[in-house]
Scaffold this motif. Structure first.
Motif: not given
Length: 140
Positions: A53-68
Motif C-alpha cells: 500500500a505505497p500511498q493513498g488508496q492503491i494496493l499493489k499485488i506482486l506474486g509468483p512468475n510476474g503475476a501482478a
C-alpha cells in the motif's frame, strides 16, 4: 553575501524535504495464498505474494512468475483481525476475490471494491464464504 545565504537556505530546505520523502515507508504484507483469486477481473495464481500500500488508496499485488495487479481501495469497515496483518477474501463457490487488507500499524484496513463479476456472483445467490489469511509485515 546575502545571495549566498539565500541559496544555502533554499538548498538546506530542499535537502530536508528530500530526506523526509525518501524515509517514508511503504506499508505492506507478505502472504502465502493457497488458491487462485481475483483482483477485480484479473485472476492471479496461488503462491507467495507481496501486497503493498505505497500511498493513498492503491494496493499493489506482486506474486509468483510476474503475476501482478493494482486495485483501488476504501477504508475497511468491521473489526480488525488479530495478529500482525491479514488479508481477507470473499469466496463464491470456487472463485475468490481479494476483499480486505489489514496491517499491524493501522487501526483501519483497506477494502477492495467489488468488481462486476463479484457483484454478479453475489446476486446469483452463490454461497459466500470469507477466508482470512494471516500475513507478515513488510517494510521497504
Amino acid at each position: 553575501m546575502n545571495k549566498i545565504a539565500t541559496q544555502a537556505l533554499v538548498l538546506g530546505c530542499f535537502f530536508v524535504v528530500a530526506v523526509v520523502v525518501s524515509s517514508a515507508q511503504t506499508v505492506g504484507l507478505r502472504v502465502d495464498i493457497p488458491f487462485n483469486f481475483n483482483v477485480a477481473e484479473k485472476v492471479l495464481p496461488a503462491g507467495h505474494y507481496l501486497i503493498l500500500a505505497p500511498q493513498g488508496q492503491i494496493l499493489k499485488i506482486l506474486g509468483p512468475n510476474g503475476a501482478a495487479a493494482l486495485t483501488m481501495t476504501n477504508p475497511a469497515s468491521g473489526r480488525r483481525p488479530e495478529g500482525p496483518g491479514a488479508v481477507a477474501f470473499n469466496c463464491y463457490g470456487r472463485r475468490c476475490f481479494l476483499s480486505q487488507f489489514w496491517t499491524a500499524r493501522t487501526e483501519t484496513g483497506q477494502e477492495v471494491a467489488k468488481c462486476r463479476m463479484e457483484k454478479e456472483l453475489a446476486t446469483e445467490k452463490e454461497q459466500l464464504a470469507v477466508i482470512t489469511l494471516r500475513a507478515t509485515p513488510y517494510h521497504q
